[in-house]
Design a protein around this motif. Structure first.
Motif, PDB file in Angstrom:
ATOM      1  N   ILE A   1      35.360  48.873  37.978  1.00 11.10           N
ATOM      2  CA  ILE A   1      36.591  49.655  37.871  1.00 11.10           C
ATOM      3  C   ILE A   1      37.505  49.488  39.070  1.00 11.10           C
ATOM      4  CG2 ILE A   1      35.530  51.350  36.343  1.00 11.10           C
ATOM      5  CD1 ILE A   1      35.208  53.190  38.748  1.00 11.10           C
ATOM      6  N   VAL A   2      37.200  48.552  39.962  1.00 14.15           N
ATOM      7  CA  VAL A   2      38.096  48.257  41.088  1.00 14.15           C
ATOM      8  C   VAL A   2      38.588  46.820  40.945  1.00 14.15           C
ATOM      9  CG1 VAL A   2      36.954  49.888  42.618  1.00 14.15           C
ATOM     10  CG2 VAL A   2      36.183  47.505  42.565  1.00 14.15           C
ATOM     11  N   PRO A   3      39.726  46.468  41.531  1.00 15.58           N
ATOM     12  CA  PRO A   3      40.219  45.088  41.448  1.00 15.58           C
ATOM     13  C   PRO A   3      39.193  44.107  42.019  1.00 15.58           C
ATOM     14  CG  PRO A   3      41.923  46.548  42.295  1.00 15.58           C
ATOM     15  CD  PRO A   3      40.653  47.345  42.274  1.00 15.58           C
ATOM     16  N   LYS A   4      39.018  42.976  41.342  1.00 15.56           N
ATOM     17  CA  LYS A   4      38.047  41.978  41.775  1.00 15.56           C
ATOM     18  C   LYS A   4      38.567  40.587  41.462  1.00 15.56           C
ATOM     19  CE  LYS A   4      35.435  42.133  37.425  1.00 15.56           C
ATOM     20  NZ  LYS A   4      35.754  40.772  36.976  1.00 15.56           N
ATOM     21  N   LEU A   5      37.977  39.597  42.116  1.00 14.43           N
ATOM     22  CA  LEU A   5      38.339  38.208  41.858  1.00 14.43           C
ATOM     23  C   LEU A   5      37.699  37.770  40.551  1.00 14.43           C
ATOM     24  CD1 LEU A   5      39.794  35.713  43.027  1.00 14.43           C
ATOM     25  CD2 LEU A   5      37.624  35.075  44.109  1.00 14.43           C
ATOM     26  N   ALA A   6      38.491  37.236  39.649  1.00 16.53           N
ATOM     27  CA  ALA A   6      37.986  36.815  38.340  1.00 16.53           C
ATOM     28  C   ALA A   6      37.330  35.442  38.420  1.00 16.53           C
ATOM     29  CB  ALA A   6      39.123  36.787  37.327  1.00 16.53           C
ATOM     30  N   CYS A   7      36.408  35.187  37.501  1.00 17.01           N
ATOM     31  CA  CYS A   7      35.752  33.878  37.422  1.00 17.01           C
ATOM     32  C   CYS A   7      36.698  32.870  36.776  1.00 17.01           C
ATOM     33  CB  CYS A   7      34.493  33.963  36.571  1.00 17.01           C
ATOM     34  SG  CYS A   7      33.207  34.996  37.262  1.00 17.01           S
ATOM     35  N   ARG A   8      36.501  31.610  37.130  1.00 15.63           N
ATOM     36  CA  ARG A   8      37.238  30.516  36.498  1.00 15.63           C
ATOM     37  C   ARG A   8      36.251  29.417  36.131  1.00 15.63           C
ATOM     38  NH1 ARG A   8      40.304  33.937  36.297  1.00 15.63           N
ATOM     39  NH2 ARG A   8      42.432  34.101  37.043  1.00 15.63           N
ATOM     40  N   GLU A   9      36.552  28.677  35.070  1.00 15.68           N
ATOM     41  CA  GLU A   9      35.636  27.653  34.593  1.00 15.68           C
ATOM     42  C   GLU A   9      35.870  26.296  35.246  1.00 15.68           C
ATOM     43  OE1 GLU A   9      35.926  27.563  30.399  1.00 15.68           O
ATOM     44  OE2 GLU A   9      35.020  29.540  30.099  1.00 15.68           O
ATOM     45  N   SER A  10      37.002  26.075  35.867  1.00 15.85           N
ATOM     46  CA  SER A  10      37.294  24.779  36.481  1.00 15.85           C
ATOM     47  C   SER A  10      37.803  24.990  37.894  1.00 15.85           C
ATOM     48  CB  SER A  10      38.343  24.024  35.656  1.00 15.85           C
ATOM     49  OG  SER A  10      39.543  24.759  35.597  1.00 15.85           O
ATOM     50  N   TRP A  11      37.633  23.966  38.726  1.00 17.53           N
ATOM     51  CA  TRP A  11      38.047  24.085  40.111  1.00 17.53           C
ATOM     52  C   TRP A  11      39.576  24.061  40.207  1.00 17.53           C
ATOM     53  CZ3 TRP A  11      33.321  22.701  38.771  1.00 17.53           C
ATOM     54  CH2 TRP A  11      32.271  23.043  39.612  1.00 17.53           C
ATOM     55  N   GLU A  12      40.139  25.070  40.856  1.00 13.00           N
ATOM     56  CA  GLU A  12      41.592  25.157  41.009  1.00 13.00           C
ATOM     57  C   GLU A  12      42.009  25.264  42.472  1.00 13.00           C
ATOM     58  OE1 GLU A  12      42.655  28.524  38.733  1.00 13.00           O
ATOM     59  OE2 GLU A  12      42.221  27.604  36.802  1.00 13.00           O
ATOM     60  N   THR A  13      41.071  25.638  43.332  1.00 12.63           N
ATOM     61  CA  THR A  13      41.355  25.752  44.752  1.00 12.63           C
ATOM     62  C   THR A  13      40.331  24.963  45.533  1.00 12.63           C
ATOM     63  OG1 THR A  13      40.003  27.754  44.947  1.00 12.63           O
ATOM     64  CG2 THR A  13      42.343  28.063  44.485  1.00 12.63           C
ATOM     65  N   ALA A  14      40.639  24.709  46.794  1.00 13.42           N
ATOM     66  CA  ALA A  14      39.770  23.856  47.605  1.00 13.42           C
ATOM     67  C   ALA A  14      38.426  24.514  47.899  1.00 13.42           C
ATOM     68  CB  ALA A  14      40.476  23.488  48.912  1.00 13.42           C
TER      69      ALA A  14
ATOM     70  N   LYS B   1      41.779  38.042  49.136  1.00 13.98           N
ATOM     71  CA  LYS B   1      42.760  38.925  48.517  1.00 13.98           C
ATOM     72  C   LYS B   1      42.069  39.945  47.618  1.00 13.98           C
ATOM     73  CE  LYS B   1      46.632  35.631  48.478  1.00 13.98           C
ATOM     74  NZ  LYS B   1      47.588  34.891  47.617  1.00 13.98           N
ATOM     75  N   LYS B   2      41.048  39.490  46.896  1.00 15.80           N
ATOM     76  CA  LYS B   2      40.252  40.372  46.053  1.00 15.80           C
ATOM     77  C   LYS B   2      38.782  40.055  46.288  1.00 15.80           C
ATOM     78  CE  LYS B   2      43.618  40.858  42.276  1.00 15.80           C
ATOM     79  NZ  LYS B   2      43.840  40.647  40.822  1.00 15.80           N
ATOM     80  N   PRO B   3      37.917  41.061  46.273  1.00 16.25           N
ATOM     81  CA  PRO B   3      36.495  40.808  46.519  1.00 16.25           C
ATOM     82  C   PRO B   3      35.813  40.188  45.305  1.00 16.25           C
ATOM     83  CG  PRO B   3      36.837  43.104  45.983  1.00 16.25           C
ATOM     84  CD  PRO B   3      38.216  42.487  46.080  1.00 16.25           C
ATOM     85  N   ILE B   4      34.693  39.517  45.564  1.00 16.53           N
ATOM     86  CA  ILE B   4      33.835  39.026  44.488  1.00 16.53           C
ATOM     87  C   ILE B   4      32.798  40.114  44.218  1.00 16.53           C
ATOM     88  CG2 ILE B   4      32.134  37.302  43.804  1.00 16.53           C
ATOM     89  CD1 ILE B   4      33.577  35.324  45.658  1.00 16.53           C
ATOM     90  N   ILE B   5      32.803  40.642  43.010  1.00 19.48           N
ATOM     91  CA  ILE B   5      31.860  41.699  42.626  1.00 19.48           C
ATOM     92  C   ILE B   5      31.165  41.244  41.345  1.00 19.48           C
ATOM     93  CG2 ILE B   5      31.553  44.134  42.066  1.00 19.48           C
ATOM     94  CD1 ILE B   5      34.232  44.671  43.429  1.00 19.48           C
ATOM     95  N   HIS B   6      29.846  41.119  41.408  1.00 19.29           N
ATOM     96  CA  HIS B   6      29.123  40.584  40.246  1.00 19.29           C
ATOM     97  C   HIS B   6      27.643  40.947  40.343  1.00 19.29           C
ATOM     98  CE1 HIS B   6      29.006  37.882  36.787  1.00 19.29           C
ATOM     99  NE2 HIS B   6      27.847  37.446  37.243  1.00 19.29           N
ATOM    100  N   PRO B   7      27.000  41.303  39.216  1.00 20.24           N
ATOM    101  CA  PRO B   7      25.549  41.540  39.236  1.00 20.24           C
ATOM    102  C   PRO B   7      24.820  40.253  39.633  1.00 20.24           C
ATOM    103  CG  PRO B   7      26.540  42.327  37.194  1.00 20.24           C
ATOM    104  CD  PRO B   7      27.583  41.512  37.886  1.00 20.24           C
ATOM    105  N   ILE B   8      23.721  40.388  40.365  1.00 18.54           N
ATOM    106  CA  ILE B   8      23.051  39.182  40.860  1.00 18.54           C
ATOM    107  C   ILE B   8      21.571  39.458  41.123  1.00 18.54           C
ATOM    108  CG2 ILE B   8      23.485  39.606  43.318  1.00 18.54           C
ATOM    109  CD1 ILE B   8      24.119  36.592  43.555  1.00 18.54           C
ATOM    110  N   ASN B   9      20.771  38.429  40.951  1.00 17.60           N
ATOM    111  CA  ASN B   9      19.364  38.442  41.345  1.00 17.60           C
ATOM    112  C   ASN B   9      19.245  37.649  42.639  1.00 17.60           C
ATOM    113  OD1 ASN B   9      16.571  37.437  41.620  1.00 17.60           O
ATOM    114  ND2 ASN B   9      16.249  38.309  39.593  1.00 17.60           N
ATOM    115  N   TYR B  10      18.497  38.172  43.606  1.00 22.68           N
ATOM    116  CA  TYR B  10      18.444  37.534  44.922  1.00 22.68           C
ATOM    117  C   TYR B  10      17.824  36.144  44.881  1.00 22.68           C
ATOM    118  CZ  TYR B  10      13.422  38.505  45.385  1.00 22.68           C
ATOM    119  OH  TYR B  10      12.061  38.524  45.203  1.00 22.68           O
ATOM    120  N   LYS B  11      17.167  35.790  43.764  1.00 26.29           N
ATOM    121  CA  LYS B  11      16.562  34.461  43.642  1.00 26.29           C
ATOM    122  C   LYS B  11      17.508  33.426  43.014  1.00 26.29           C
ATOM    123  CE  LYS B  11      11.745  35.976  43.280  1.00 26.29           C
ATOM    124  NZ  LYS B  11      10.515  35.914  42.436  1.00 26.29           N
TER     125      LYS B  11
END
Length: 218
Positions: free
Chosen positions: A129-142, A176-186
């Motif tokens: 529910i907070v602004p976050k960086l969205a995923c992209r399927e192709s490389w667009e930035t360095a 500019k926006k944080p990366i927020i995503h569920p994750i497993n430490y492995k």
């Protein structure tokens, strides 16, 4: 009577509900018209499930969800159509819809990844529910962060499942926006700038390294 349920999105549907609630209050002194502010707020938040006969609203319920618990706040069937089983139909559809991905997807919830590789019939959905960086399927930035939903040995021949193209403020290292995503430490994670691999290792190892993006490229 053929009926179907959906999350109400039409102002006309809300007007229909208000009309019969106001009429019932005027004629009998009963009903849920006194809860109109709650109903309207839930409708605006897409928490109003309606039962339709063609385009006519014949029943509705509004709810709120706190964690894994959904609380029904108002539940009503149009007075002239009560005691015809429509209430049971609406409640059945509501309880079944809570277990389907499509229902929550319409509310902008996402499917929670299987963090621990456990087979289960349970469906978990989440919404950031907070602004976050969205995923992209192709490389667009360095500069990118890539994430696999697998451990290192399983991900050798697989493409990453999620990719974030880092967007930085000015000439600094602040996102500019944080990366927020569920994750497993492995799970395997990769940090890359252009063709240069900064790091590619398990997420848990990233944490242990305590990466300082503010100075890594100084």
């Amino acid at each position: 009577m053929e009926t179907h349920t959906k999350i109400s999105s039409s102002p006309n549907e809300l007007t229909q509900i208000k009309s019969w609630l106001r009429k019932e209050k005027h004629e009998t002194g009963n009903g849920f018209y006194g809860n109109w502010d709650i109903i309207k707020e839930a409708w605006e938040d897409k928490r109003c499930l309606i039962l339709l006969n063609k385009k006519s609203v014949v029943g509705f319920l509004v709810y709120r969800k706190i964690g894994p618990i959904a609380n029904i706040m108002v539940f009503d069937i149009k007075p002239v159509l009560r005691k015809k089983g429509l209430g049971r139909k609406l409640m059945k559809d509501f309880t079944e819809s809570l277990q389907t991905e499509g229902f929550w997807g319409k509310l902008d919830f996402d499917h929670l990844p299987n963090l621990y590789n456990v087979k289960s019939m349970r469906l978990d959905m989440y919404k950031i529910i907070v602004p976050k960086l969205a995923c992209r399927e192709s490389w667009e930035t360095a500069e990118t962060i890539s994430l696999w939903d697998k451990e290192h040995y399983e991900a050798l021949d697989c493409s990453p499942k999620w990719i974030w193209h880092l967007q930085l403020r000015g000439n600094g290292r602040e996102l500019k926006k944080p990366i927020i995503h569920p994750i497993n430490y492995k799970w395997l994670m990769e940090w890359k700038k252009g063709v240069l691999y900064c790091s590619k290792d398990l997420w848990g190892t990233f944490l242990n390294w305590k990466l300082n993006l503010a100075t890594s490229w100084s």
